[in-house]
Design an enzyme around this catalytic site. Structure first.
Site, PDB file in Angstrom:
ATOM      1  N   LEU A   1     -58.276 -29.145 -13.918  1.00 19.43           N
ATOM      2  CA  LEU A   1     -57.213 -29.187 -14.920  1.00 19.43           C
ATOM      3  C   LEU A   1     -56.010 -29.869 -14.309  1.00 19.43           C
ATOM      4  O   LEU A   1     -55.742 -29.716 -13.111  1.00 19.43           O
ATOM      5  CB  LEU A   1     -56.824 -27.771 -15.372  1.00 19.43           C
ATOM      6  CG  LEU A   1     -57.878 -26.949 -16.115  1.00 19.43           C
ATOM      7  CD1 LEU A   1     -57.345 -25.547 -16.387  1.00 19.43           C
ATOM      8  CD2 LEU A   1     -58.285 -27.607 -17.404  1.00 19.43           C
ATOM      9  N   ASP A   2     -55.273 -30.582 -15.116  1.00 21.04           N
ATOM     10  CA  ASP A   2     -54.040 -31.182 -14.648  1.00 21.04           C
ATOM     11  C   ASP A   2     -53.103 -30.097 -14.141  1.00 21.04           C
ATOM     12  O   ASP A   2     -53.145 -28.954 -14.600  1.00 21.04           O
ATOM     13  CB  ASP A   2     -53.378 -31.956 -15.790  1.00 21.04           C
ATOM     14  CG  ASP A   2     -52.148 -32.696 -15.344  1.00 21.04           C
ATOM     15  OD1 ASP A   2     -52.300 -33.728 -14.676  1.00 21.04           O
ATOM     16  OD2 ASP A   2     -51.036 -32.245 -15.644  1.00 21.04           O
ATOM     17  N   ARG A   3     -52.243 -30.462 -13.213  1.00 21.28           N
ATOM     18  CA  ARG A   3     -51.356 -29.472 -12.577  1.00 21.28           C
ATOM     19  C   ARG A   3     -50.533 -28.685 -13.603  1.00 21.28           C
ATOM     20  O   ARG A   3     -50.351 -27.475 -13.472  1.00 21.28           O
ATOM     21  CB  ARG A   3     -50.422 -30.178 -11.596  1.00 21.28           C
ATOM     22  CG  ARG A   3     -49.471 -29.243 -10.853  1.00 21.28           C
ATOM     23  CD  ARG A   3     -48.741 -29.990  -9.769  1.00 21.28           C
ATOM     24  NE  ARG A   3     -47.802 -30.962 -10.295  1.00 21.28           N
ATOM     25  CZ  ARG A   3     -46.522 -30.689 -10.558  1.00 21.28           C
ATOM     26  NH1 ARG A   3     -46.051 -29.477 -10.368  1.00 21.28           N
ATOM     27  NH2 ARG A   3     -45.717 -31.629 -11.012  1.00 21.28           N
TER      28      ARG A   3
ATOM     29  N   GLU B   1     -58.096 -33.178 -18.987  1.00 21.68           N
ATOM     30  CA  GLU B   1     -56.750 -32.837 -18.516  1.00 21.68           C
ATOM     31  C   GLU B   1     -56.769 -32.423 -17.062  1.00 21.68           C
ATOM     32  O   GLU B   1     -56.001 -31.603 -16.604  1.00 21.68           O
ATOM     33  CB  GLU B   1     -56.165 -31.711 -19.373  1.00 21.68           C
ATOM     34  CG  GLU B   1     -55.961 -32.111 -20.816  1.00 21.68           C
ATOM     35  CD  GLU B   1     -55.108 -33.357 -20.960  1.00 21.68           C
ATOM     36  OE1 GLU B   1     -54.080 -33.460 -20.281  1.00 21.68           O
ATOM     37  OE2 GLU B   1     -55.460 -34.236 -21.756  1.00 21.68           O
TER      38      GLU B   1
END
Length: 439
Positions: free
Chosen positions: A141-143, A348
């Site tokens: 997952l994106d940060r 994401e």
């Protein structure tokens, strides 16, 4: 007229005494200080002598070969780095068995060590606080994205789920809160997405980009913002965020795709009216003015270092940097360039390969601070440092930093459900996604 200086004082042949050919300079009169003015003594001249200590002598050893003295080189690269703070929300374990660990990842935490992050990462926290080690990343997952995140405990399990990823057997469902009234009917967006900068982690819709497909369905509208369910059918970098921006409904607090740098329409319909370089510069400057570079994933030190590298020219003494702004959490080689099939993993995700930081990072400074047991306060004075005391001022760069507020570390995008052929994991609906929620 000044009095003549004293005569010769025993100088050797050819060495005139201080009074042989020149007169002594008149004594300098001290300037009278004004009321309230503090006297600052002139700087003392440092000793020009050179000395070595035991730590220097231990750096190398000699050996003799062919009538020559040679030595073994000892090289150490010390990096000065400040790891950005992240939210204090815990990494909640949703499920665990012999094969997998499933967690609810808070926003602002990277999945694994990379870029400026090492200890404030999901992998590190799970190992340190839950004794869960040697985990294999299944998807990312994106940060700034929160939600369901899976790890495999063995290579075999990781390969089995990877096979499901390649065969498009995984279903992913996200929820987000966007600007304005999202259409009530289902919306399908198939605009291609192009990566503007792997280093900064910015993408945009472009005909030259890769094919993407996202299905959106509005869940609620409170008069100002809408909660939207997102079903990504492909897995491009920042796919959901870029498609929402293109549709004119960016995520309410997206620190990249809902910024003034994109222009008055905030990138709606792909209208930007800037070159990629101008866009990146504008994004950095906007966050700089808000003192929120850490939220973007870069810092003033990064910017200063980047400027210094650009000033190097063609000198062999320094490494030239890329033209894009400095690195953030996406500062490792992107997976798109090496393994295109991994695009299906997660839209994401942090689009980076796992690249843990050098374990010797700032080691020398840390060891010295441990030995001294002291720190320098803002007045430049040194005092004893207790185990609970935190340095208000960095002894290396002499800078204090503004901590982000917890609100700045949350983006309203959440991975709600992750389903495969043999499993399905869900998290609770975030508070900000409730129908009656207001800012």
């Amino acid at each position: 007229m000044a009095e003549p200086g004293p005569g010769p004082t025993g100088g050797g042949v050819g060495e005139p005494g201080p009074g042989d050919k020149e007169e002594a300079a008149p004594a300098r009169k001290k300037r009278r200080l004004a009321a309230g003015e503090r006297y600052v003594p002139p700087p003392r001249k440092l000793s020009t002598g050179v000395s070595f200590g035991a730590e220097h002598f231990a750096e190398t050893s000699y050996y003799f070969e062919g009538g020559l003295r040679k030595n073994n080189d000892f090289l150490r690269n010390t990096v000065h780095r400040h790891e950005p703070p992240v939210t204090a929300q815990p990494v909640q374990i949703l499920a665990e068995d012999d094969e997998v660990v499933v967690v609810d990842k808070p926003s602002s935490l990277p999945v694994h060590p990379c870029g400026r992050f090492r200890h404030n990462t999901v992998i590190f926290i799970l190992g340190k606080e839950h004794d869960l080690k040697e985990l294999h990343t299944i998807h990312r997952l994106d940060r700034m994205t929160s939600g369901v995140l899976m790890f495999a405990k063995t290579v075999a399990v990781s390969k089995r789920i990877d096979e499901q990823v390649r065969e498009r057997q995984l279903e992913k469902e996200y929820v987000c809160r966007v600007v304005g009234e999202f259409p009530a009917d289902e919306v399908v967006c198939e605009e291609p997405i192009l990566v503007v900068s792997y280093k900064v982690g910015v993408c945009r819709v472009d005909p030259k980009g890769k094919f993407c497909k996202t299905i959106f369905q509005r869940l609620s509208y409170n008069g100002k913002t809408s909660v939207v369910k997102c079903l990504p059918r492909t897995g491009r970098t920042h796919q959901i965020r870029v498609h929402l921006q293109y549709l004119g409904h960016p995520i309410v607090n997206d620190p990249i795709y809902n910024m003034e740098a994109w222009g008055p329409d905030r990138g709606k319909g792909g209208k930007i009216d800037k070159t990629d370089e101008e866009l990146l510069k504008a994004l950095v400057e906007e966050h700089r003015s808000k003192q929120s570079l850490d939220v973007l994933g870069i810092s003033e030190e990064d910017l200063n270092s980047d400027a210094e590298n650009k000033d190097c020219g063609d000198s062999g003494d320094c490494t030239k940097s890329a033209q894009a702004p400095p690195l953030n959490e996406n500062s490792c080689p992107a997976e798109d360039t090496k393994e295109p099939e991994r695009d299906a993993k997660d839209p994401e995700r942090n689009d980076v390969a796992a690249c843990p930081l050098n374990s010797d990072t700032n080691l020398e400074t840390l060891e010295k601070n441990k030995e001294l047991g002291s720190c320098e306060n803002q007045d430049g004075q040194t005092g004893e440092k207790s185990s609970e005391e935190k340095d208000p001022l960095c002894v290396e760069c002499k800078m204090t930093r503004r901590d982000p507020s917890p609100k700045e570390l949350v983006m309203y995008l959440h991975a709600l459900r992750y389903k495969g052929a043999e499993f399905e994991y869900c998290s609770k609906m975030p508070e900000w996604a409730m129908e009656d929620w207001e800012e």
